[in-house]
Design an enzyme around this catalytic site. Structure first.
Site, PDB file in Angstrom:
ATOM      1  N   ASN A   9     -10.565 -11.606   1.676  1.00 33.99           N
ATOM      2  CA  ASN A   9     -11.795 -11.218   2.371  1.00 33.99           C
ATOM      3  C   ASN A   9     -12.896 -11.054   1.322  1.00 33.99           C
ATOM      4  OD1 ASN A   9     -13.835  -9.928   3.786  1.00 33.99           O
ATOM      5  ND2 ASN A   9     -12.709  -8.020   4.095  1.00 33.99           N
ATOM      6  N   TRP A  10     -13.796 -12.028   1.259  1.00 34.76           N
ATOM      7  CA  TRP A  10     -14.830 -11.994   0.226  1.00 34.76           C
ATOM      8  C   TRP A  10     -15.931 -10.971   0.536  1.00 34.76           C
ATOM      9  CZ3 TRP A  10     -16.299 -17.536  -1.951  1.00 34.76           C
ATOM     10  CH2 TRP A  10     -15.178 -18.046  -2.623  1.00 34.76           C
ATOM     11  N   LYS A  11     -15.948 -10.444   1.766  1.00 32.20           N
ATOM     12  CA  LYS A  11     -17.030  -9.528   2.178  1.00 32.20           C
ATOM     13  C   LYS A  11     -18.377 -10.193   1.886  1.00 32.20           C
ATOM     14  CE  LYS A  11     -13.799  -5.814   1.471  1.00 32.20           C
ATOM     15  NZ  LYS A  11     -13.520  -4.421   1.160  1.00 32.20           N
ATOM     16  N   HIS A  93     -12.597  -4.698  10.873  1.00 33.27           N
ATOM     17  CA  HIS A  93     -12.507  -4.143   9.512  1.00 33.27           C
ATOM     18  C   HIS A  93     -13.168  -2.766   9.503  1.00 33.27           C
ATOM     19  CE1 HIS A  93     -13.040  -3.536   5.236  1.00 33.27           C
ATOM     20  NE2 HIS A  93     -12.119  -4.460   5.049  1.00 33.27           N
ATOM     21  N   GLU A  95     -15.020  -1.346   7.461  1.00 33.82           N
ATOM     22  CA  GLU A  95     -16.434  -1.328   7.059  1.00 33.82           C
ATOM     23  C   GLU A  95     -17.331  -1.614   8.253  1.00 33.82           C
ATOM     24  OE1 GLU A  95     -16.160  -4.071   3.758  1.00 33.82           O
ATOM     25  OE2 GLU A  95     -15.023  -2.566   2.617  1.00 33.82           O
ATOM     26  N   GLU A 163      -4.923  -1.242   6.871  1.00 35.45           N
ATOM     27  CA  GLU A 163      -5.755  -0.967   5.703  1.00 35.45           C
ATOM     28  C   GLU A 163      -6.219   0.485   5.716  1.00 35.45           C
ATOM     29  OE1 GLU A 163      -7.678  -4.804   4.089  1.00 35.45           O
ATOM     30  OE2 GLU A 163      -8.972  -4.030   5.663  1.00 35.45           O
ATOM     31  N   GLY A 169     -10.931  -0.712  -1.950  1.00 31.81           N
ATOM     32  CA  GLY A 169     -11.871  -0.758  -3.075  1.00 31.81           C
ATOM     33  C   GLY A 169     -11.798   0.450  -3.998  1.00 31.81           C
ATOM     34  N   SER A 208      -6.751  -2.317  -2.087  1.00 33.43           N
ATOM     35  CA  SER A 208      -6.448  -2.298  -3.530  1.00 33.43           C
ATOM     36  C   SER A 208      -5.177  -3.063  -3.899  1.00 33.43           C
ATOM     37  CB  SER A 208      -6.390  -0.855  -4.049  1.00 33.43           C
ATOM     38  OG  SER A 208      -7.666  -0.242  -3.923  1.00 33.43           O
ATOM     39  N   GLY A 229      -9.373  -7.815  -0.818  1.00 30.88           N
ATOM     40  CA  GLY A 229     -10.823  -7.859  -0.997  1.00 30.88           C
ATOM     41  C   GLY A 229     -11.178  -8.278  -2.408  1.00 30.88           C
ATOM     42  N   GLY A 230     -11.433  -7.296  -3.260  1.00 31.17           N
ATOM     43  CA  GLY A 230     -11.911  -7.551  -4.623  1.00 31.17           C
ATOM     44  C   GLY A 230     -11.096  -8.580  -5.394  1.00 31.17           C
TER      45      GLY A 230
HETATM   46  P1  PGA Z   1      -9.863  -4.296  -1.557  1.00 34.21           P
HETATM   47  O1  PGA Z   1     -10.377  -4.554  -0.049  1.00 34.21           O
HETATM   48  O2  PGA Z   1      -8.719  -5.258  -1.796  1.00 34.21           O
HETATM   49  O3  PGA Z   1     -11.042  -4.608  -2.424  1.00 34.21           O
HETATM   50  O4  PGA Z   1      -9.426  -2.870  -1.634  1.00 34.21           O
HETATM   51  C1  PGA Z   1      -9.476  -4.827   0.976  1.00 34.21           C
HETATM   52  C2  PGA Z   1     -10.219  -5.063   2.277  1.00 34.21           C
HETATM   53  O5  PGA Z   1     -11.201  -4.346   2.550  1.00 34.21           O
HETATM   54  O6  PGA Z   1      -9.857  -5.953   3.074  1.00 34.21           O
END
Ligand code: PGA
Length: 248
Positions: A9-11, A93, A95, A163, A169, A208, A229-230
């Site tokens: 997930n590149w956000k 998600h 967020e 998640e 993150g 993470s 994500g990251g």
């Molecule tokens: P992260 O994000 O791997 O950077 O913790 C995961 C996500 O939000 O899908």
């Protein structure tokens, strides 16, 4: 057995240049027996297609509207995302649940629209730190699952991603026992609501995930992959996670 999936997930990150990482993943994982999905920002889906078409990597989106078309300025539908090359859409998600006050019913409507467009809905859920510390993680997650998953979902058009919000993150992850406990509960509830198909719905852990912890997480029962994500932004970081899943 559920199919295994490494989803990135590149956000709100990345540009056309960054798409070359898809070529690197395709080359490194040509013979992978796991699914590999990259979810870039929507404007990169169409240009990403030429990269993805050359190998095992498939493309997904990060959100959609619940309608197929209409007067919704600034929004994008699952049908449009399919047109741009997406095979899956992340919905719910944390967020988006937080920043746009998306409810379980909103998430379910988006998942339904995604499935109606012939795409896979990746339904996200997870507890906050306060909920975890109050001992409410399982009831919160079960209620999100019951409210967010369309009742006629199949193992082909549904993925569920656990998640924990406090792990996203932050570099913090739950204990392996905590992840296993949540995933066992998700599996049991999915079998109750979907019947035998619930056994084959891929369950992802997210929050993470890194090369250093991936193998331990993938060794857990009922963990069929990760939503990353990251560590999905570069081939250097994402590739070892895919390798760990492939070897699990
Ligand atoms: P992260 O994000 O791997 O950077 O913790 C995961 C996500 O939000 O899908």
């Amino acid at each position: 057995m559920p199919r295994k999936l490494a989803a990135g997930n590149w956000k709100m990150n990345g540009n056309t240049e960054a798409l070359s990482m898809i070529d690197a993943l395709n080359a490194a994982h040509e013979a992978a027996h796991v699914d590999i999905l990259i979810c870039p920002p929507a404007h990169l889906l169409a240009p990403a297609r030429t990269h993805a078409d050359a190998g095992p990597v498939t493309l997904g989106a990060q959100n959609c509207h619940s309608a197929a078309q209409g007067a919704h300025t600034g929004d994008i539908s699952a049908v449009m995302l399919r047109d741009a090359g997406a095979k899956a859409v992340i919905v719910g998600h944390s967020e988006r649940r937080e920043a746009y006050s998306e409810t379980d019913a909103d998430v379910r409507a988006k998942a339904q629209a995604t499935q109606a467009a012939g795409l896979k809905a990746i339904v996200c859920l997870g507890e906050s730190l306060a909920q975890r510390e109050a001992g409410d993680a399982l009831p919160v997650i079960r209620s999100q699952l019951a409210g967010s998953v369309p009742p006629d979902s199949t193992a082909e058009n549904l993925v569920v991603a656990y998640e924990p919000i406090w792990a996203i993150g932050t570099g913090k992850i739950p204990t392996m026992d905590q992840i296993a406990e949540v995933h066992a509960c998700l599996r049991a509830d999915l079998v109750k609501s979907l019947g035998p198909a619930g056994n084959d719905v891929p369950l992802l852990y997210g929050g993470s995930v890194k090369a250093a912890n991936a193998a331990d997480i993938f060794a857990l029962p009922n963990v069929d992959g990760a939503l990353v994500g990251g560590a999905s932004l570069t081939a250097e970081d994402f590739s070892p996670i895919i390798t760990a899943l492939n070897q699990s």
